[in-house]
Design a protein around this motif. Structure first.
Motif, PDB file in Angstrom:
ATOM      1  N   GLU A  12     -36.094  60.041 -15.623  1.00 23.77           N
ATOM      2  CA  GLU A  12     -37.145  59.665 -14.670  1.00 23.77           C
ATOM      3  C   GLU A  12     -38.234  60.728 -14.611  1.00 23.77           C
ATOM      4  O   GLU A  12     -39.419  60.408 -14.541  1.00 23.77           O
ATOM      5  CB  GLU A  12     -36.528  59.453 -13.284  1.00 23.77           C
ATOM      6  CG  GLU A  12     -35.633  58.238 -13.177  1.00 23.77           C
ATOM      7  CD  GLU A  12     -35.074  58.080 -11.782  1.00 23.77           C
ATOM      8  OE1 GLU A  12     -35.794  57.560 -10.910  1.00 23.77           O
ATOM      9  OE2 GLU A  12     -33.912  58.490 -11.566  1.00 23.77           O
ATOM     10  N   VAL A  13     -37.834  61.994 -14.631  1.00 17.31           N
ATOM     11  CA  VAL A  13     -38.826  63.079 -14.598  1.00 17.31           C
ATOM     12  C   VAL A  13     -39.673  63.049 -15.855  1.00 17.31           C
ATOM     13  O   VAL A  13     -40.908  63.142 -15.799  1.00 17.31           O
ATOM     14  CB  VAL A  13     -38.126  64.450 -14.452  1.00 17.31           C
ATOM     15  CG1 VAL A  13     -39.153  65.579 -14.507  1.00 17.31           C
ATOM     16  CG2 VAL A  13     -37.345  64.514 -13.149  1.00 17.31           C
ATOM     17  N   GLN A  15     -40.213  60.497 -17.869  1.00 17.96           N
ATOM     18  CA  GLN A  15     -41.029  59.281 -17.885  1.00 17.96           C
ATOM     19  C   GLN A  15     -42.270  59.452 -17.007  1.00 17.96           C
ATOM     20  O   GLN A  15     -43.376  59.052 -17.391  1.00 17.96           O
ATOM     21  CB  GLN A  15     -40.200  58.090 -17.395  1.00 17.96           C
ATOM     22  CG  GLN A  15     -40.936  56.759 -17.478  1.00 17.96           C
ATOM     23  CD  GLN A  15     -40.093  55.623 -16.934  1.00 17.96           C
ATOM     24  OE1 GLN A  15     -39.548  55.729 -15.829  1.00 17.96           O
ATOM     25  NE2 GLN A  15     -39.976  54.541 -17.688  1.00 17.96           N
ATOM     26  N   PHE A  16     -42.112  60.052 -15.844  1.00 23.19           N
ATOM     27  CA  PHE A  16     -43.247  60.285 -14.948  1.00 23.19           C
ATOM     28  C   PHE A  16     -44.292  61.183 -15.611  1.00 23.19           C
ATOM     29  O   PHE A  16     -45.492  60.889 -15.583  1.00 23.19           O
ATOM     30  CB  PHE A  16     -42.748  60.925 -13.648  1.00 23.19           C
ATOM     31  CG  PHE A  16     -43.850  61.357 -12.726  1.00 23.19           C
ATOM     32  CD1 PHE A  16     -44.462  60.449 -11.882  1.00 23.19           C
ATOM     33  CD2 PHE A  16     -44.284  62.685 -12.710  1.00 23.19           C
ATOM     34  CE1 PHE A  16     -45.491  60.845 -11.035  1.00 23.19           C
ATOM     35  CE2 PHE A  16     -45.300  63.089 -11.869  1.00 23.19           C
ATOM     36  CZ  PHE A  16     -45.905  62.165 -11.034  1.00 23.19           C
ATOM     37  N   LEU A  19     -46.127  59.301 -18.477  1.00 25.90           N
ATOM     38  CA  LEU A  19     -47.083  58.289 -18.027  1.00 25.90           C
ATOM     39  C   LEU A  19     -48.366  58.921 -17.487  1.00 25.90           C
ATOM     40  O   LEU A  19     -49.423  58.282 -17.497  1.00 25.90           O
ATOM     41  CB  LEU A  19     -46.436  57.401 -16.960  1.00 25.90           C
ATOM     42  CG  LEU A  19     -45.312  56.479 -17.466  1.00 25.90           C
ATOM     43  CD1 LEU A  19     -44.696  55.697 -16.322  1.00 25.90           C
ATOM     44  CD2 LEU A  19     -45.842  55.523 -18.531  1.00 25.90           C
ATOM     45  N   LEU A  20     -48.285  60.150 -17.001  1.00 23.03           N
ATOM     46  CA  LEU A  20     -49.501  60.824 -16.536  1.00 23.03           C
ATOM     47  C   LEU A  20     -50.524  60.947 -17.654  1.00 23.03           C
ATOM     48  O   LEU A  20     -51.734  60.865 -17.418  1.00 23.03           O
ATOM     49  CB  LEU A  20     -49.160  62.220 -15.996  1.00 23.03           C
ATOM     50  CG  LEU A  20     -48.487  62.300 -14.625  1.00 23.03           C
ATOM     51  CD1 LEU A  20     -48.230  63.756 -14.266  1.00 23.03           C
ATOM     52  CD2 LEU A  20     -49.354  61.648 -13.558  1.00 23.03           C
ATOM     53  N   LYS A  36     -49.445  60.820  -4.171  1.00 24.32           N
ATOM     54  CA  LYS A  36     -48.363  61.791  -4.304  1.00 24.32           C
ATOM     55  C   LYS A  36     -47.029  61.276  -3.785  1.00 24.32           C
ATOM     56  O   LYS A  36     -45.972  61.807  -4.125  1.00 24.32           O
ATOM     57  CB  LYS A  36     -48.738  63.088  -3.597  1.00 24.32           C
ATOM     58  CG  LYS A  36     -48.986  62.936  -2.094  1.00 24.32           C
ATOM     59  CD  LYS A  36     -49.398  64.268  -1.484  1.00 24.32           C
ATOM     60  CE  LYS A  36     -49.661  64.132   0.011  1.00 24.32           C
ATOM     61  NZ  LYS A  36     -50.087  65.428   0.591  1.00 24.32           N
ATOM     62  N   GLN A  38     -45.611  58.697  -4.666  1.00 25.45           N
ATOM     63  CA  GLN A  38     -44.892  58.107  -5.789  1.00 25.45           C
ATOM     64  C   GLN A  38     -44.078  59.141  -6.566  1.00 25.45           C
ATOM     65  O   GLN A  38     -43.252  58.782  -7.414  1.00 25.45           O
ATOM     66  CB  GLN A  38     -45.864  57.428  -6.745  1.00 25.45           C
ATOM     67  CG  GLN A  38     -46.724  56.354  -6.097  1.00 25.45           C
ATOM     68  CD  GLN A  38     -47.758  55.794  -7.055  1.00 25.45           C
ATOM     69  OE1 GLN A  38     -47.618  55.923  -8.270  1.00 25.45           O
ATOM     70  NE2 GLN A  38     -48.802  55.173  -6.524  1.00 25.45           N
ATOM     71  N   ALA A  39     -44.310  60.407  -6.275  1.00 27.30           N
ATOM     72  CA  ALA A  39     -43.635  61.478  -6.999  1.00 27.30           C
ATOM     73  C   ALA A  39     -42.612  62.165  -6.100  1.00 27.30           C
ATOM     74  O   ALA A  39     -42.600  61.985  -4.885  1.00 27.30           O
ATOM     75  CB  ALA A  39     -44.659  62.496  -7.504  1.00 27.30           C
ATOM     76  N   TYR A  45     -40.618  69.033 -11.014  1.00 26.43           N
ATOM     77  CA  TYR A  45     -41.347  68.886 -12.281  1.00 26.43           C
ATOM     78  C   TYR A  45     -41.582  70.240 -12.955  1.00 26.43           C
ATOM     79  O   TYR A  45     -41.422  70.377 -14.170  1.00 26.43           O
ATOM     80  CB  TYR A  45     -42.683  68.188 -12.039  1.00 26.43           C
ATOM     81  CG  TYR A  45     -42.533  66.811 -11.453  1.00 26.43           C
ATOM     82  CD1 TYR A  45     -41.953  65.776 -12.189  1.00 26.43           C
ATOM     83  CD2 TYR A  45     -42.954  66.537 -10.153  1.00 26.43           C
ATOM     84  CE1 TYR A  45     -41.809  64.508 -11.651  1.00 26.43           C
ATOM     85  CE2 TYR A  45     -42.826  65.274  -9.613  1.00 26.43           C
ATOM     86  CZ  TYR A  45     -42.244  64.263 -10.359  1.00 26.43           C
ATOM     87  OH  TYR A  45     -42.096  63.007  -9.814  1.00 26.43           O
TER      88      TYR A  45
END
Length: 255
Positions: A12-13, A15-16, A19-20, A36, A38-39, A45
């Motif tokens: 998940e980390v 993927q986030f 996508l950025l 923010k 959403q994070a 991170y």
């Protein structure tokens, strides 16, 4: 070794963060924007990106193997695949105290810069380009650049990436480097500097300018001709005489 023992999963980390890139945003600005929520925590991170036990070089290699294998299935069998070896300078002229910071020569601007040398090896089929690995490991940073280059080539071939040639510029096109690359099982193509090195042709030794008399430079073509010669240690090479696009009255030498 990219795993997490608790909290949000490593997938998940990752993927986030991935996508950025496609959103055209960086991590700092996103975490300070209205989205923010959403994070998760920013420390999650940053710890993920700074974790020294994660083998990012291995991850990039495995990813490159899958991508190049997919491209290989989509192209004709006779298409030539190459490895492209190149180095560039990462400038850090404002930095004062940084590990391994050094004065390195920038061949583009023809002057010394404060920073680092980034050695990269990429794969190409003449249409697509895939980066394979980088010069970031501290142990590798203490080695000679040509030794690291050969090691990168061996790692790529061992991982299963298929290539017919290594493309490189004048800095890497030396006789010892050619021998190392040939020992890996593939050939090399590189531009040659007009120095005092001599090549054997028809039983006699000549410099690069001396070999020009055996080539016809008349006409408007871009490739004037080629000669098969041997180096000082007996390596057979083909020298191709091509027109210099920046100064048409001169020629360049490809080996």
């Amino acid at each position: 070794n990219i795993t997490k023992t608790c909290g949000v999963s490593a997938y998940e980390v990752f993927q986030f963060l991935l996508l950025l890139v496609f959103q055209g945003k960086n991590l700092f600005r996103f975490l300070n924007s209205k989205h923010k929520e959403q994070a998760v925590s920013k420390n999650t991170y940053y710890r993920f990106l700074n974790e020294v036990s994660y083998n990012w070089s291995r991850f990039l290699m495995l990813l490159a193997v899958k991508v190049t294998s997919a491209f290989d299935r989509l192209t004709r069998p006779e298409r030539v695949n190459v490895l492209i070896l190149d180095d560039s300078v990462i400038k850090r002229n404002r930095s004062k105290k940084m590990e391994l910071l050094a004065r390195v020569y920038d061949h583009v601007e023809h002057k010394f810069q404060k920073g680092f040398t980034l050695l990269t090896l990429g794969w190409s089929d003449g249409y697509s380009f895939v980066p394979t690995n980088g010069y970031k490991v501290r142990k590798a940073s203490m080695m000679h650049k040509t030794d690291v280059a050969v090691q990168l080539i061996r790692n790529v071939l061992t991982a299963g990436i298929k290539a017919d040639y290594v493309l490189m510029d004048t800095w890497f096109t030396t006789e010892p480097m050619l021998k190392e690359i040939l020992d890996t099982g593939i050939h090399a193509i590189g531009m040659v500097k007009q120095l005092q090195q001599r090549y054997t042709y028809n039983g006699r030794q000549y410099t690069l300018p001396g070999l020009k008399k055996f080539v016809d430079f008349s006409g408007a073509r871009n490739i004037f001709g080629s000669l098969v010669v041997t180096t000082k240690t007996g390596i057979p090479v083909k020298i191709v005489f091509v027109r210099n696009r920046n100064k048409k009255s001169e020629c360049l030498y490809l080996l």
